[in-house]
Every structure is written in structure tokens, then in C-alpha cells.
Design an enzyme around this catalytic site. Structure first.
Site, PDB file in Angstrom:
ATOM      1  N   ILE A  98       4.943  -2.900   2.871  1.00 43.45           N
ATOM      2  CA  ILE A  98       5.729  -4.095   2.517  1.00 43.45           C
ATOM      3  C   ILE A  98       4.851  -5.157   1.862  1.00 43.45           C
ATOM      4  N   CYS A 129      -9.956   0.197  -3.537  1.00 44.69           N
ATOM      5  CA  CYS A 129      -9.572   0.974  -4.715  1.00 44.69           C
ATOM      6  C   CYS A 129     -10.146   2.391  -4.683  1.00 44.69           C
ATOM      7  N   ILE A 176       3.259   1.059  -3.579  1.00 46.05           N
ATOM      8  CA  ILE A 176       2.718   2.043  -2.642  1.00 46.05           C
ATOM      9  C   ILE A 176       3.832   2.956  -2.134  1.00 46.05           C
ATOM     10  N   HIS A 201       1.296  12.041 -35.225  1.00 45.22           N
ATOM     11  CA  HIS A 201       2.473  12.867 -34.938  1.00 45.22           C
ATOM     12  C   HIS A 201       2.008  14.281 -34.578  1.00 45.22           C
ATOM     13  N   GLY A 239     -19.401  -3.941   4.091  1.00 40.81           N
ATOM     14  CA  GLY A 239     -19.386  -3.457   5.464  1.00 40.81           C
ATOM     15  C   GLY A 239     -19.008  -1.989   5.617  1.00 40.81           C
ATOM     16  N   ARG A 284       0.517  -6.440   0.735  1.00 40.54           N
ATOM     17  CA  ARG A 284      -0.820  -6.603   1.313  1.00 40.54           C
ATOM     18  C   ARG A 284      -1.131  -8.089   1.414  1.00 40.54           C
ATOM     19  N   GLY A 313       8.063  -0.832  -2.974  1.00 38.00           N
ATOM     20  CA  GLY A 313       7.107  -1.358  -3.950  1.00 38.00           C
ATOM     21  C   GLY A 313       6.259  -0.219  -4.480  1.00 38.00           C
ATOM     22  N   THR A 326     -19.336   3.126   2.347  1.00 32.49           N
ATOM     23  CA  THR A 326     -19.455   3.449   0.916  1.00 32.49           C
ATOM     24  C   THR A 326     -18.992   2.270   0.073  1.00 32.49           C
TER      25      THR A 326
HETATM   26  P1  FAD Z   1     -11.160  -4.494  -2.203  1.00 32.38           P
HETATM   27  O1  FAD Z   1     -11.125  -3.334  -3.097  1.00 32.38           O
HETATM   28  O2  FAD Z   1     -10.221  -4.548  -1.055  1.00 32.38           O
HETATM   29  O3  FAD Z   1     -12.658  -4.601  -1.682  1.00 32.38           O
HETATM   30  C1  FAD Z   1     -13.055  -5.550  -0.743  1.00 32.38           C
HETATM   31  C2  FAD Z   1     -14.219  -4.986   0.039  1.00 32.38           C
HETATM   32  O4  FAD Z   1     -14.780  -6.044   0.797  1.00 32.38           O
HETATM   33  C3  FAD Z   1     -13.820  -3.919   1.059  1.00 32.38           C
HETATM   34  O5  FAD Z   1     -14.537  -2.734   0.796  1.00 32.38           O
HETATM   35  C4  FAD Z   1     -14.204  -4.510   2.414  1.00 32.38           C
HETATM   36  O6  FAD Z   1     -14.760  -3.550   3.285  1.00 32.38           O
HETATM   37  C5  FAD Z   1     -15.254  -5.524   2.017  1.00 32.38           C
HETATM   38  N1  FAD Z   1     -15.388  -6.654   2.926  1.00 32.38           N
HETATM   39  C6  FAD Z   1     -14.419  -7.427   3.474  1.00 32.38           C
HETATM   40  N2  FAD Z   1     -14.959  -8.409   4.209  1.00 32.38           N
HETATM   41  C7  FAD Z   1     -16.303  -8.258   4.135  1.00 32.38           C
HETATM   42  C8  FAD Z   1     -17.400  -8.951   4.684  1.00 32.38           C
HETATM   43  N3  FAD Z   1     -17.231 -10.031   5.438  1.00 32.38           N
HETATM   44  N4  FAD Z   1     -18.643  -8.490   4.425  1.00 32.38           N
HETATM   45  C9  FAD Z   1     -18.845  -7.384   3.654  1.00 32.38           C
HETATM   46  N5  FAD Z   1     -17.842  -6.693   3.106  1.00 32.38           N
HETATM   47  C10 FAD Z   1     -16.581  -7.126   3.332  1.00 32.38           C
HETATM   48  N6  FAD Z   1      -4.669  -1.235  -8.065  1.00 32.38           N
HETATM   49  C11 FAD Z   1      -4.624  -0.838  -9.344  1.00 32.38           C
HETATM   50  O7  FAD Z   1      -4.953  -1.625 -10.244  1.00 32.38           O
HETATM   51  N7  FAD Z   1      -4.208   0.428  -9.685  1.00 32.38           N
HETATM   52  C12 FAD Z   1      -3.824   1.318  -8.750  1.00 32.38           C
HETATM   53  O8  FAD Z   1      -3.462   2.454  -9.089  1.00 32.38           O
HETATM   54  C13 FAD Z   1      -3.856   0.930  -7.379  1.00 32.38           C
HETATM   55  N8  FAD Z   1      -3.491   1.784  -6.411  1.00 32.38           N
HETATM   56  C14 FAD Z   1      -3.574   1.395  -5.096  1.00 32.38           C
HETATM   57  C15 FAD Z   1      -3.161   2.284  -4.124  1.00 32.38           C
HETATM   58  C16 FAD Z   1      -3.217   1.925  -2.795  1.00 32.38           C
HETATM   59  C17 FAD Z   1      -2.788   2.906  -1.732  1.00 32.38           C
HETATM   60  C18 FAD Z   1      -3.706   0.641  -2.433  1.00 32.38           C
HETATM   61  C19 FAD Z   1      -3.803   0.226  -0.993  1.00 32.38           C
HETATM   62  C20 FAD Z   1      -4.098  -0.262  -3.409  1.00 32.38           C
HETATM   63  C21 FAD Z   1      -4.030   0.099  -4.752  1.00 32.38           C
HETATM   64  N9  FAD Z   1      -4.388  -0.780  -5.769  1.00 32.38           N
HETATM   65  C22 FAD Z   1      -4.305  -0.384  -7.072  1.00 32.38           C
HETATM   66  C23 FAD Z   1      -4.862  -2.131  -5.473  1.00 32.38           C
HETATM   67  C24 FAD Z   1      -6.397  -2.197  -5.560  1.00 32.38           C
HETATM   68  O9  FAD Z   1      -6.948  -1.268  -4.651  1.00 32.38           O
HETATM   69  C25 FAD Z   1      -6.881  -3.604  -5.244  1.00 32.38           C
HETATM   70  O10 FAD Z   1      -6.228  -4.542  -6.076  1.00 32.38           O
HETATM   71  C26 FAD Z   1      -8.376  -3.719  -5.464  1.00 32.38           C
HETATM   72  O11 FAD Z   1      -9.071  -2.797  -4.660  1.00 32.38           O
HETATM   73  C27 FAD Z   1      -8.848  -5.144  -5.154  1.00 32.38           C
HETATM   74  O12 FAD Z   1     -10.224  -5.220  -5.333  1.00 32.38           O
HETATM   75  P2  FAD Z   1     -11.089  -6.280  -4.510  1.00 32.38           P
HETATM   76  O13 FAD Z   1     -12.504  -6.064  -4.940  1.00 32.38           O
HETATM   77  O14 FAD Z   1     -10.501  -7.620  -4.623  1.00 32.38           O
HETATM   78  O15 FAD Z   1     -10.931  -5.863  -2.972  1.00 32.38           O
HETATM   79  P1  NAD Z   2       4.645  -4.435  -3.040  1.00 29.92           P
HETATM   80  O1  NAD Z   2       4.549  -5.901  -3.027  1.00 29.92           O
HETATM   81  O2  NAD Z   2       4.455  -3.702  -4.316  1.00 29.92           O
HETATM   82  O3  NAD Z   2       6.058  -3.963  -2.475  1.00 29.92           O
HETATM   83  C1  NAD Z   2       6.499  -4.305  -1.205  1.00 29.92           C
HETATM   84  C2  NAD Z   2       7.989  -4.048  -1.137  1.00 29.92           C
HETATM   85  O4  NAD Z   2       8.389  -4.182   0.217  1.00 29.92           O
HETATM   86  C3  NAD Z   2       8.817  -5.040  -1.932  1.00 29.92           C
HETATM   87  O5  NAD Z   2       9.774  -4.344  -2.681  1.00 29.92           O
HETATM   88  C4  NAD Z   2       9.439  -5.930  -0.876  1.00 29.92           C
HETATM   89  O6  NAD Z   2      10.693  -6.459  -1.259  1.00 29.92           O
HETATM   90  C5  NAD Z   2       9.585  -4.944   0.269  1.00 29.92           C
HETATM   91  N1  NAD Z   2       9.648  -5.543   1.605  1.00 29.92           N
HETATM   92  C6  NAD Z   2       8.966  -6.614   2.081  1.00 29.92           C
HETATM   93  N2  NAD Z   2       9.266  -6.820   3.383  1.00 29.92           N
HETATM   94  C7  NAD Z   2      10.145  -5.851   3.734  1.00 29.92           C
HETATM   95  C8  NAD Z   2      10.798  -5.506   4.946  1.00 29.92           C
HETATM   96  N3  NAD Z   2      10.590  -6.200   6.054  1.00 29.92           N
HETATM   97  N4  NAD Z   2      11.633  -4.439   4.948  1.00 29.92           N
HETATM   98  C9  NAD Z   2      11.831  -3.705   3.809  1.00 29.92           C
HETATM   99  N5  NAD Z   2      11.239  -3.985   2.642  1.00 29.92           N
HETATM  100  C10 NAD Z   2      10.381  -5.035   2.597  1.00 29.92           C
HETATM  101  O7  NAD Z   2       3.591  -3.952  -1.921  1.00 29.92           O
HETATM  102  P2  NAD Z   2       2.943  -2.538  -1.640  1.00 29.92           P
HETATM  103  O8  NAD Z   2       3.745  -1.444  -2.233  1.00 29.92           O
HETATM  104  O9  NAD Z   2       2.635  -2.548  -0.187  1.00 29.92           O
HETATM  105  O10 NAD Z   2       1.590  -2.649  -2.439  1.00 29.92           O
HETATM  106  C11 NAD Z   2       0.626  -3.677  -2.134  1.00 29.92           C
HETATM  107  C12 NAD Z   2      -0.178  -4.036  -3.331  1.00 29.92           C
HETATM  108  O11 NAD Z   2      -1.010  -2.969  -3.735  1.00 29.92           O
HETATM  109  C13 NAD Z   2       0.699  -4.388  -4.502  1.00 29.92           C
HETATM  110  O12 NAD Z   2       0.632  -5.780  -4.667  1.00 29.92           O
HETATM  111  C14 NAD Z   2       0.098  -3.705  -5.684  1.00 29.92           C
HETATM  112  O13 NAD Z   2      -0.347  -4.647  -6.597  1.00 29.92           O
HETATM  113  C15 NAD Z   2      -1.079  -2.918  -5.155  1.00 29.92           C
HETATM  114  N6  NAD Z   2      -0.925  -1.509  -5.590  1.00 29.92           N
HETATM  115  C16 NAD Z   2      -0.932  -1.244  -6.927  1.00 29.92           C
HETATM  116  C17 NAD Z   2      -0.745   0.047  -7.358  1.00 29.92           C
HETATM  117  C18 NAD Z   2      -0.731   0.313  -8.827  1.00 29.92           C
HETATM  118  O14 NAD Z   2      -1.176  -0.537  -9.581  1.00 29.92           O
HETATM  119  N7  NAD Z   2      -0.238   1.460  -9.278  1.00 29.92           N
HETATM  120  C19 NAD Z   2      -0.527   1.076  -6.462  1.00 29.92           C
HETATM  121  C20 NAD Z   2      -0.497   0.777  -5.113  1.00 29.92           C
HETATM  122  C21 NAD Z   2      -0.719  -0.535  -4.689  1.00 29.92           C
END
Ligand code: FAD
Ligand code: NAD
Length: 466
Positions: A272, A42, A185, A445, A34, A274, A183, A37
Site C-alpha cells: 500500500i 533497488c 508493487i 522499420h 548497514g 512505502r 500500485g 551488500t
Molecule cells: P534505498 O535504495 O532504500 O537505499 C537506502 C539504504 O540505506 C538501504 O540499503 C539501507 O540499508 C541504508 N540505510 C538506512 N539507514 C541507514 C543508516 N542509518 N546507516 C547506514 N545505512 C542506512 N524503482 C524504480 O525506479 N524502478 C523499479 O523497477 C523499481 N522496482 C521496485 C520494486 C520493489 C519491490 C521495491 C520495493 C522498490 C522498487 N523501486 C523501483 C523503488 C526503488 O527501489 C527506490 O526508489 C530506490 O531504491 C530508492 O533509492 P534510495 O537510495 O533513496 O534508498
Molecule cells: P503505490 O503507491 O504504487 O501503490 C499503493 C496502492 O495501494 C495505491 O493504489 C493505493 O491507493 C493503495 N492503497 C493504499 N492504502 C490501501 C488500503 N488500506 N487498502 C487497499 N489499497 C490501499 O505503492 P507500492 O506499490 O507499495 O510501491 C511503493 C513504491 O515503490 C512506489 O512509490 C513506487 O514508486 C516504487 N516502485 C516502483 C516500481 C517501478 O518503478 N516499476 C516498482 C515497484 C515499486
């Protein structure tokens, strides 16, 4: 009516990898996305833009603080935030176009629009103009990802109260950014804005940062981030927020209850966790329901409805891009009747702060809870010559091995570039390696990777460089 072998809902790391593998295996595959891009959370608003800002802000901070000066490089940097955001957006655009190229290469169709399941093997896609396309298919894969969990009383408007997407595209550096949730993020984006000049306060409900990571590694990371100027308020909860044109006033209480204090911020990041995204999918038309969080259960990537599969953030397991990618490939291989499975015990986890934290396998806390006898080999980066000459000595490598068999059970790294080094242990553990196997393997090394070998040597107390 278009007829396919597999319709994939969602074009993130789960969906696009499934589509590409399906194309490689000769399936007639279509990916429904949807967004404008491909690449999902991710590429568009997650892993990639956050790493672009982490990289740029790290260099800015090194030039701004004492790091460059100590190396004999004297510069006076000026922050051009608009350019920093522009280069991030350009990199993201390049990556999302790259997925389009891979789709063409593998003969995968992309239908732009939101998919809705009308019944077994039936999907309708609605595009941004309201146009409808009907698809008929043998199998449907739900890969619709996740969205930020909201916090009652602290409503995200992406003006003053931000989710991660808002915090990745601010047009000014906050004076005081309050991050709710320590966490991944919170720590990554908190680091970006701290490096660019913001005062950053992180409010965390629990008494530790990053629940789930090895306790010792988490404490070490917290100490480093505190030294960098991030202020942590642990065991605390935000109970309300009042927004004005210039900022937000937050009421913060001890997690266990007690007297509230007021925190003033010009921006607040709510991070907090996803939650799975399944809105408007038509699950009821195939007899599927989610749990309270919106999560769809699976058994070997199959849902309870025949011909409907589920992968990535929308189902159980860590919400990580590489987990979604692994599930995607295994799911398609199962659809074509091949034997394949994901090894959930060996999904690495990285926090891209400075120092980075990277881990795979069991934490000490998990091993203790299981009552498993284990040995610990540790090696500090202060004793690693490459880290020393680069002035990057914070952190350590820790290897946990079975007391009796020496099999590696868990690895926890805090230090420079450890995100690039954890893969060595992923491979080793996939082959059930012992700590001795790593200890006996020659490493180049001078590299930081020698710390990983020394930690393995130290499982038997035999590190040679400390
Ligand atoms: P998504 O990437 O969420 O893709 C789902 C797609 O489905 C979306 O584009 C959405 O528009 C589309 N969609 C939803 N419903 C419909 C529908 N009905 N019809 C058509 N399209 C639809 N993970 C890591 O491993 N390393 C990281 O460094 C990392 N950093 C992150 C940083 C941030 C700020 C965030 C928010 C997340 C990060 N993550 C990271 C987590 C990672 O982005 C997700 O785990 C990953 O994108 C999940 O992939 P997915 O394909 O399950 O879902
Ligand atoms: P997270 O689950 O990593 O951390 C959430 C934090 O919020 C926890 O420490 C939790 O105890 C705290 N929390 C929950 N409710 C709260 C409240 N009411 N008040 C204060 N603290 C509270 O979640 P995130 O940082 O939002 O990231 C979401 C997901 O995105 C993660 O599951 C992670 O896997 C993915 N992600 C991964 C990467 C990476 O791999 N480098 C980077 C960004 C995001």
C-alpha cells in the site's frame, strides 16, 4: 577519527551514485551502509530481483500457455522455483559486487554499519559486532531510503502476510495470493505469481488501479491484467486479518463502508506504499525533524541544517531509483559549487507488467485540472507491423501536445517493451520538442518505436498507418 569531505548515509541508488560522483570529482567520500551488500532496496530487494522474476515468469507463462504453441514451439515446461530464485539471487549478487568495484575504481570508502549523526559534521557508525567508528566531515548526505508502509490489523510476518521482500523469495507458488494495493508493487509481483500459477486477487481502496497514472492508460492496463486472470476488487478495504498455519482469512469491506465479506488466501502481499526511513538517525542532534510520514523536507537537496543534505526515497518526490540517482549527482555537484538541478517534470514512470506501462510528463487529468488546452495523438499497437507479427498488439502510444505551440506535454505508452522506448520522449521533452519534431524524425522499420512516431503524427490527425 577519520576525516572526510562527505559522508553518505545509505548505499542505495541515491547513496551509491552520490559516492561515485563524489569520488569522480576528487572528494574524500565515504558511504555508510548497514546491509551486508551495497545497492540498497533497488538492487537487493526491489527493482532488480523483481525484474528478474518478471522476466523468468513471463517466459514460463509464454511456454505454459498458448503463446509458444501458436508460434509453433511445442514444449511442456516444468517450474523449478528454486532455480528461478537462485538465478535471481546470483544476478543480484553480481550487481551488488559491481557497486563495490565502482567504489574501488572511484576511490570511495564503504564503511559497513549503521550511521548515526552526533552533531554537525559528526557521524558514528556501529557495525554488526557493536564496534564503533567515528567520522568527521564537511557535509553529510542522508540517503537512507524507505520501507513498506504497514497496514493496521494486517501485520506483516513474512510467513503468510508478506511485504515485497517476502513476496520476492517465496519457496512455493501460492494457491491464492491476495494483494492489498493495486500500485506498482502489487501489479508487478501479482503478475509474477499469477504467471507461475497462483490465483491472484487485488484489493484496492480507490476506484482505479495505479492512482497518478493517466486514466486511459491505467484502464487499458487493468483490462489486460484482468484478461490474464488477475481479479480486481476496487473501492474495497481490508479491515482485519486472521492468520493460521496454512493461510489467512481477510475481512474486506466496501471503501465507503458496508457489509464485510471474507477472503481466504494462503498468502497476502501488503503493498500500500512505502514510507521514508529515518529511524535512529540522530536527527535531533542537528535540529532536524520529519513530517508525520517520516519524510525529511529539502530545498534544492539541502535540509534546514547547514551541511546536511537529503536525497532519494527519504525525501519528497516519486520513490524511484532513477529519481534518487539524479538527485545524487545534482547534490554532489552543488556541494562542489557547480550549477545543477533535477527536472522533476520529466521523471519517467514504468510499470513492468505485460503489457508494460511507461509515461513521462503530464497526464490528461493533470492538463484538464490546469485548464491547459492540448491536442491528443494516439496510435494503437494493433496497427504497428512489428507488434502484429510478434502477436503483441495490446495497448497504444499517446502523445499530448500544447494546442497552440505543439510542445509535447505528456506521453503515455501501454504496450510491448515500452519501458525501453519512453527514453526517446524524455530526451525530446528535455529539449522542449514539438510533436512535429518527432513526426518528422525517421524511425527504423519494422520496430515498435514507429508507433511512437505515428502517435506524434496523429496529433495533427496525420498518422499514415491507420
Ligand atoms: P534505498 O535504495 O532504500 O537505499 C537506502 C539504504 O540505506 C538501504 O540499503 C539501507 O540499508 C541504508 N540505510 C538506512 N539507514 C541507514 C543508516 N542509518 N546507516 C547506514 N545505512 C542506512 N524503482 C524504480 O525506479 N524502478 C523499479 O523497477 C523499481 N522496482 C521496485 C520494486 C520493489 C519491490 C521495491 C520495493 C522498490 C522498487 N523501486 C523501483 C523503488 C526503488 O527501489 C527506490 O526508489 C530506490 O531504491 C530508492 O533509492 P534510495 O537510495 O533513496 O534508498
Ligand atoms: P503505490 O503507491 O504504487 O501503490 C499503493 C496502492 O495501494 C495505491 O493504489 C493505493 O491507493 C493503495 N492503497 C493504499 N492504502 C490501501 C488500503 N488500506 N487498502 C487497499 N489499497 C490501499 O505503492 P507500492 O506499490 O507499495 O510501491 C511503493 C513504491 O515503490 C512506489 O512509490 C513506487 O514508486 C516504487 N516502485 C516502483 C516500481 C517501478 O518503478 N516499476 C516498482 C515497484 C515499486
Amino acid at each position: 577519527m577519520s576525516i572526510y569531505d562527505v559522508v553518505i548515509l545509505g548505499g542505495g541508488p541515491g547513496g551509491y551514485n552520490a559516492a561515485i560522483r563524489a569520488g569522480q570529482l576528487g572528494l574524500r567520500a565515504v558511504c555508510v551502509e548497514g546491509r551486508a551488500t551495497l545497492g540498497g532496496t533497488c538492487l537487493n530487494v526491489g527493482c532488480m530481483p523483481s525484474k528478474a522474476l518478471l522476466h523468468a515468469s513471463e517466459l514460463y507463462d509464454a511456454a505454459m500457455g498458448t503463446e509458444f504453441a501458436n508460434l509453433g514451439i511445442e514444449v511442456k515446461p516444468t517450474l523449478n522455483l528454486a532455480q528461478m530464485m537462485k538465478q535471481k539471487d546470483e544476478s543480484v549478487a553480481g550487481l551488488t559486487k559491481g557497486i563495490e568495484f565502482l567504489f574501488r575504481k572511484n576511490k570511495v570508502h564503504w564503511i559497513k554499519g549503521w550511521g548515526h549523526i552526533d552533531g554537525p559534521g559528526k557521524v558514528t557508525v556501529t557495525d554488526s559486532q557493536g564496534g564503533k567508528t567515528e567520522l568527521n566531515t564537511k557535509d553529510i548526505i542522508i540517503a537512507t531510503g524507505s520501507e513498506p508502509t504497514p497496514l493496521p490489523g494486517v501485520d506483516i510476518d513474512n510467513k503468510r502476510i508478506l511485504d515485497s521482500t517476502g513476496a520476492l523469495s517465496l519457496t512455493e507458488v501460492p494457491k491464492h495470493l491476495v494483494v492489498i494495493g493495486a500500485g506498482v508493487i502489487g501489479l508487478e509481483l501479482g503478475s509474477v505469481w499469477r504467471r507461475l500459477g497462483a490465483q491472484v486477487t487485488v484489493v484496492e481502496f480507490l476506484d482505479r488501479i495505479c492512482p497518478g497514472v493517466d486514466g486511459e492508460a491505467g484502464k487499458t492496463l487493468q483490462r489486460s491484467l484482468s484478461k490474464q486472470g488477475i481479479n480486481f476488487k476496487l473501492s474495497s478495504k481490508v479491515t482485519s486479518a486472521t492468520t493460521s498455519a496454512t493461510g489467512v482469512q481477510l475481512s474486506v469491506e466496501p471503501a465507503a463502508g458496508g457489509t464485510a465479506e471474507l477472503l481466504e488466501a494462503d498468502y497476502v502481499l501488503v503493498s500500500i506504499g512505502r514510507r521514508p526511513y529515518t529511524q535512529g538517525l540522530g536527527l535531533e542532534n542537528v535540529g532536524l525533524a520529519t513530517d508525520k510520514r517520516g519524510m525529511l523536507a529539502n530545498k534544492g537537496h539541502r535540509t534546514e541544517a547547514a551541511g546536511i543534505w537529503v536525497i532519494g526515497d527519504v525525501t519528497s518526490g516519486p520513490m524511484l531509483a532513477h529519481k534518487a540517482e539524479d538527485e545524487a549527482m545534482v547534490c554532489i555537484e552543488q556541494i562542489v559549487g557547480k550549477a545543477a538541478e533535477v527536472n522533476y517534470d520529466l521523471i519517467p514512470n514504468v510499470i513492468y507488467t505485460k503489457p508494460e506501462l511507461a509515461s513521462v510528463g503530464k497526464t490528461e487529468e493533470q492538463l484538464k485540472a490546469e485548464g491547459r488546452a492540448y491536442k491528443v495523438g494516439k496510435f494503437p499497437f494493433t496497427a504497428n507491423s512489428r507488434a502484429k507479427i510478434n502477436h503483441e498488439t495490446e495497448g497504444f502510444a499517446k502523445v499530448l501536445a500544447d494546442e497552440r505551440t505543439d510542445e509535447i506535454l505528456g506521453v503515455h505508452l501501454v504496450g510491448p517493451s515500452v519501458s525501453e522506448m519512453i527514453g526517446e520522449y524524455c530526451v525530446a521533452m528535455e529539449f522542449s520538442a514539438s510533436a512535429e519534431d518527432i513526426a518528422l524524425t525517421c524511425h527504423p522499420h519494422p520496430t515498435r518505436s514507429e508507433a511512437l512516431r505515428q502517435a506524434a503524427m496523429n496529433v495533427e490527425g496525420m498518422a499514415t498507418q491507420m
